[in-house]
Design an enzyme around this catalytic site. Structure first.
Site, short mmCIF file in Angstrom:
data_model
loop_
_atom_site.label_atom_id
_atom_site.label_comp_id
_atom_site.label_asym_id
_atom_site.label_seq_id
_atom_site.Cartn_x
_atom_site.Cartn_y
_atom_site.Cartn_z
N GLU A 1 -120.70 -3.86 27.92
CA GLU A 1 -119.95 -2.69 27.44
C GLU A 1 -118.60 -2.62 28.16
OE1 GLU A 1 -119.89 0.52 29.48
OE2 GLU A 1 -119.25 1.94 27.95
N ASN B 1 -121.04 4.52 18.88
CA ASN B 1 -122.11 4.35 19.85
C ASN B 1 -122.47 5.71 20.44
OD1 ASN B 1 -120.27 4.94 21.89
ND2 ASN B 1 -120.66 3.09 23.06
N ARG C 1 -128.01 -4.86 27.39
CA ARG C 1 -126.69 -4.31 27.23
C ARG C 1 -126.29 -3.92 28.65
NH1 ARG C 1 -124.37 1.00 28.53
NH2 ARG C 1 -122.81 1.55 26.99
N ASP D 1 -124.22 -2.03 31.27
CA ASP D 1 -123.41 -0.82 31.32
C ASP D 1 -122.21 -1.00 32.25
OD1 ASP D 1 -123.30 2.17 30.73
OD2 ASP D 1 -123.35 2.23 32.93
N ARG E 1 -112.74 -1.32 39.95
CA ARG E 1 -113.98 -2.05 40.24
C ARG E 1 -114.65 -1.65 41.56
NH1 ARG E 1 -111.46 -7.54 37.75
NH2 ARG E 1 -112.26 -7.26 35.64
C1 ARE Z 1 -121.82 12.75 34.40
C2 ARE Z 1 -120.83 13.89 34.28
C3 ARE Z 1 -119.65 13.67 35.21
C4 ARE Z 1 -120.15 13.49 36.64
C5 ARE Z 1 -121.15 12.36 36.68
C6 ARE Z 1 -121.78 12.15 38.06
O1 ARE Z 1 -120.38 14.00 32.93
O2 ARE Z 1 -118.78 14.80 35.14
O3 ARE Z 1 -119.06 13.20 37.50
O4 ARE Z 1 -122.21 12.61 35.76
O5 ARE Z 1 -122.48 13.28 38.45
C7 ARE Z 1 -122.53 8.79 30.97
C8 ARE Z 1 -121.70 9.99 30.55
C9 ARE Z 1 -120.98 10.61 31.72
C10 ARE Z 1 -121.94 10.92 32.85
C11 ARE Z 1 -122.56 9.59 33.26
C12 ARE Z 1 -123.56 9.70 34.42
O6 ARE Z 1 -120.77 9.60 29.55
O7 ARE Z 1 -120.38 11.83 31.27
O8 ARE Z 1 -121.25 11.51 33.94
O9 ARE Z 1 -123.30 9.07 32.13
O10 ARE Z 1 -124.59 10.58 34.11
C13 ARE Z 1 -115.54 4.59 31.27
C14 ARE Z 1 -116.33 3.31 31.57
C15 ARE Z 1 -117.45 3.07 30.60
C16 ARE Z 1 -118.35 4.32 30.53
C17 ARE Z 1 -117.47 5.50 30.14
C18 ARE Z 1 -118.29 6.80 30.05
O11 ARE Z 1 -115.42 2.20 31.57
O12 ARE Z 1 -118.22 1.97 31.06
O13 ARE Z 1 -116.44 5.67 31.12
N1 ARE Z 1 -119.49 4.13 29.62
C19 ARE Z 1 -120.86 3.85 30.15
C20 ARE Z 1 -121.95 4.51 29.32
C21 ARE Z 1 -121.90 6.03 29.50
C22 ARE Z 1 -122.22 6.39 30.94
C23 ARE Z 1 -121.69 5.42 31.91
C24 ARE Z 1 -121.04 4.26 31.56
C25 ARE Z 1 -122.05 5.62 33.32
O14 ARE Z 1 -121.86 4.10 27.99
O15 ARE Z 1 -122.79 6.69 28.62
O16 ARE Z 1 -121.68 7.70 31.24
O17 ARE Z 1 -123.28 4.91 33.53
C26 ARE Z 1 -110.88 4.89 28.73
C27 ARE Z 1 -111.22 3.64 29.53
C28 ARE Z 1 -112.73 3.42 29.61
C29 ARE Z 1 -113.42 4.68 30.10
C30 ARE Z 1 -113.05 5.84 29.15
C31 ARE Z 1 -113.72 7.15 29.57
O18 ARE Z 1 -111.16 4.66 27.37
O19 ARE Z 1 -110.65 2.51 28.90
O20 ARE Z 1 -113.01 2.35 30.49
O21 ARE Z 1 -114.84 4.44 30.05
O22 ARE Z 1 -111.64 6.02 29.17
O23 ARE Z 1 -113.29 7.53 30.80
CA CA Z 2 -118.03 -0.91 40.82
#
Ligand code: ARE
Ligand code: CA
Length: 467
Positions: A205, A268, A167, A169, A130
Site C-alpha cells: 500500500e 478502498n 497486503r 500496510d 520513514r
Molecule cells: C488513528 C487516529 C489518529 C491517531 C492515531 C494513533 O485517527 O488521529 O494519531 O490513531 O493513535 C488508520 C486510520 C488512522 C488511524 C490509524 C491507526 O486511517 O486514522 O489513526 O489507522 O489506528 C498515510 C500513509 C498510508 C496510511 C494513511 C492513513 O502513507 O500508509 O496515511 N494508510 C494505512 C492504512 C490505514 C491506517 C494506517 C496505514 C496505519 O490503510 O487504514 O490508518 O496503520 C497523502 C500521502 C499518504 C498519506 C495520506 C494521509 O496522500 O501521500 O502517504 O497516507 O496523505 O495522510
Molecule cells: Ca517507519
C-alpha cells in the site's frame, strides 16, 4: 460462486486476520483500532486464532484465497497504555509491548527521526517519512535484525496456516531494503493448499499520486504496489468530468505504473470514508456509477484487480456491525435469497453486476482489448479478444446501434441484467450475427446502463460455475 473470487478478495469481515490490537474506546471501537498492533497474536474482535485457521482452511477448500493485511511499520499510538484484544499489556509511552516482546530498543528514536516531536510532518523528506511516526504511531526499527525476525516469524506463522499472501500496510514509511530483507525471510506457501509451495503474493500500500519525495516505483522491485491514481481518474470519467472516449488509451499512457506492477481498485477502506489519500473516489453509496466503474475495471486488461466489500457507515470512524459485546456481527446470508449480506454489510462483491464481471474477467484472461468503439464522447465499447464484449453508456442519451463484438455467432446472456443459468438467460439476450455484429440498446436512465457478454455465458455452453 467461490471460484470467482480467485481475483484478490481481501476479507475484511468476520474473522479478518489482524493481530491483537489496541482497544480504542473514544471514539467507541472505531474500525481503525486494528491498525494499532499490540502483539502478533491472532486475536481480535473478529475472532481468535482457531477461528481464523478454520476460516482459512474452509476458504482454501472453496478456492477462496486469503491475503492478510500485515501492519509491520508500527505498533500503537505513542501515548497511553492498556490491554489489547488478546489480553497483552502495552505501554505506548514506555514503548513496551511484552506480547511480542518489543521494548524501547526496537523503535526509532531521536537518533533516526529529526522532526522534533517525532511525528511525520513533511512528506518531502524521505528520512522523516520513514523514520518518524505516522499519525503518532510508535515506529519500529526495521533495520534491526531482531525486529525483522519477529515480523517474519509472524508472517511465516500465517503462511503455515495457509494464507496466500499479504497486503503490506504503509510501506512508504519503511525502507525498501528493510522490506526486501523481510520478504526474503518468508517461506513458500503451505503445500497442502499450494502445490510446489510458490512464493506468497505480496502487494504494497504505497499512496503515490505524485508530488512527494517517495514514489511507488521505489517499491516495485520488491512486489506490486497499489495504484491510487486509478480510482481517482475513473471517478472523473464516470461522474462525467472527463469524456469516456479517452479510456481508449487507459493504462500506462495515463501516467500510471506498468500493468504488471499494480493492484487496482475503485475505492478502498480508507478513501471510501475520507481517510488516507486525496481525491473523491466512487463508492457503494453511489451505486449506479460505482457499478459502471467496477465493470470497466474488471473488463479492462490493465492491472491486478481488487473488488471492495464494505459495511455501511454513518461517521468515518464507525466500526463494523457489532453485537452487544462489540464482537463483529455475522453476515446474514442463511436467510437471504438474493445473495445480499444483511446485518449492515454492503457486500459489493455479492452484487450481480460485480460478481458476474469477475467471472467475465476470468473468462477473458490473457486476451487483449480489441474492437474499441466510442461515439466521440461518453459511450464506449470494446472486446477482449474473441471471448468477451462490453458496452457502457455514460451519456445522457440512449445508445441504440449495431456494434462489432468480435465474438462467435450465437445468443449470449447479458451478465449485467441477469445471468446464464445453464439453459436460459435470466436477464437480456444479445444476438451476435455471423459477422460478429450485434444490436445494442442501452437506455441512459437504466440503473445499469451497460451490457456485457462473454463465451462462458453463451446459451448452449456448459456452465462452469456452481453456486
Ligand atoms: C488513528 C487516529 C489518529 C491517531 C492515531 C494513533 O485517527 O488521529 O494519531 O490513531 O493513535 C488508520 C486510520 C488512522 C488511524 C490509524 C491507526 O486511517 O486514522 O489513526 O489507522 O489506528 C498515510 C500513509 C498510508 C496510511 C494513511 C492513513 O502513507 O500508509 O496515511 N494508510 C494505512 C492504512 C490505514 C491506517 C494506517 C496505514 C496505519 O490503510 O487504514 O490508518 O496503520 C497523502 C500521502 C499518504 C498519506 C495520506 C494521509 O496522500 O501521500 O502517504 O497516507 O496523505 O495522510
Ligand atoms: Ca517507519
Amino acid at each position: 460462486m467461490c471460484k470467482y473470487f480467485l481475483i484478490i478478495h481481501i476479507l475484511r469481515k468476520k474473522s479478518h486476520p489482524d493481530t491483537e490490537n489496541r482497544v480504542v474506546t473514544s471514539p467507541n471501537r472505531p474500525w481503525w483500532e486494528r491498525y494499532q498492533p499490540v502483539s502478533y497474536k491472532l486475536v481480535t474482535r473478529s475472532g481468535n486464532e482457531a477461528q481464523f485457521t478454520e476460516m482459512v482452511q474452509r476458504c482454501n477448500k472453496a478456492n477462496v484465497r486469503i491475503y492478510v493485511d500485515a501492519v509491520i511499520n508500527h505498533m500503537t499510538g505513542a501515548g497511553g497504555q492498556g490491554t489489547g484484544t488478546g489480553g497483552s499489556h502495552w505501554d505506548g509511552g514506555a514503548l513496551s509491548y511484552p506480547g511480542v516482546p518489543f521494548s524501547s530498543w526496537d523503535f526509532n528514536g531521536n537518533n533516526e527521526c529529526h522532526s522534533g516531536d517525532m511525528n511525520i510532518h513533511n512528506y518531502g523528506n524521505k528520512d522523516e517519512v520513514r523514520n518518524c511516526r505516522l499519525v503518532s504511531l510508535t515506529d519500529l526499527k526495521l533495520g534491526k535484525e531482531f525486529v525483522r525476525s519477529k515480523i517474519a516469524e509472524y508472517m511465516n506463522h500465517l503462511i503455515s496456516i495457509g494464507v496466500a499472501g499479504f497486503r503490506v500496510d504503509a510501506p512508504k514509511h519503511m525502507w525498501p531494503g528493510d522490506l526486501q530483507n523481510i520478504y526474503g525471510k518468508l517461506h513458500g506457501l503451505n503445500s497442502q493448499y499450494f502445490p510446489g509451495s510458490p512464493r506468497p503474493f505480496v502487494f504494497q500500500e504505497v499512496i503515490d499520486i505524485g508530488g512527494e519525495a517517495i514514489s511507488a516505483s521505489e517499491y516495485t522491485g520488491c512486489a506490486r504496489v497499489t495504484n491510487f491514481i486509478f480510482g481517482i481518474k475513473l471517478a472523473q470519467v464516470f461522474r462525467r468530468q472527463n469524456a469516456a472516449k479517452y479510456l481508449r488509451t487507459w493504462g500506462e499512457a495515463w501516467s500510471m505504473p506498468k500493468t504488471t506492477d499494480v493492484v487496482v481498485f475503485i475505492d478502498n477502506h480508507d478513501n471510501q470514508r475520507g481517510h488516507g489519500g486525496r481525491g473523491g473516489v466512487l463508492t457503494h453509496s453511489d451505486p449506479k456509477r460505482y457499478k459502471m466503474a467496477t465493470a470497466f475495471m474488471l473488463a479492462h486488461p490493465y492491472g491486478f484487480t481488487r473488488v471492495m466489500s464494505s459495511f455501511s457507515f454513518g461517521s468515518s470512524d464507525e466500526g463494523p456491525p457489532h453485537n452487544g459485546d462489540m464482537s463483529t456481527k455475522n453476515v446474514n446470508w442463511g436467510s437471504i435469497s438474493d445473495l445480499s449480506c444483511g446485518n449492515g454489510w454492503v457486500c459489493e462483491h455479492r452484487w450481480r453486476e460485480i460478481y458476474n464481471m469477475v467471472a467475465f474477467r476470468n473468462v477473458v484472461m490473457g486476451t487483449n482489448m480489441q474492437h474499441w468503439w466510442d461515439n466521440g464522447n461518453y459511450q464506449i465499447a470494446f472486446s477482449r479478444g474473441n471471448k468477451g464484449f462490453i458496452a457502457i453508456n455514460v451519456e445522457t442519451s440512449d445508445l441504440n446501434r449495431n456494434l462489432q463484438t468480435g465474438l462467435p455467432q450465437g445468443t449470449y446472456c447479458d451478465v449485467i441484467s441477469g445471468s446464464y443459468d445453464g439453459s436460459k438467460c435470466t436477464g437480456t439476450e444479445v444476438h451476435v450475427n455471423g459477422d460478429g455484429t450485434a444490436h445494442f440498446n442501452i437506455r441512459s436512465s437504466s440503473d445499469d446502463p451497460m451490457v456485457a457478454i462473454h463465451i462462458g455465458a453463451k446459451k448452449g455452453s456448459q456452465r462452469k460455475v456452481t453456486t
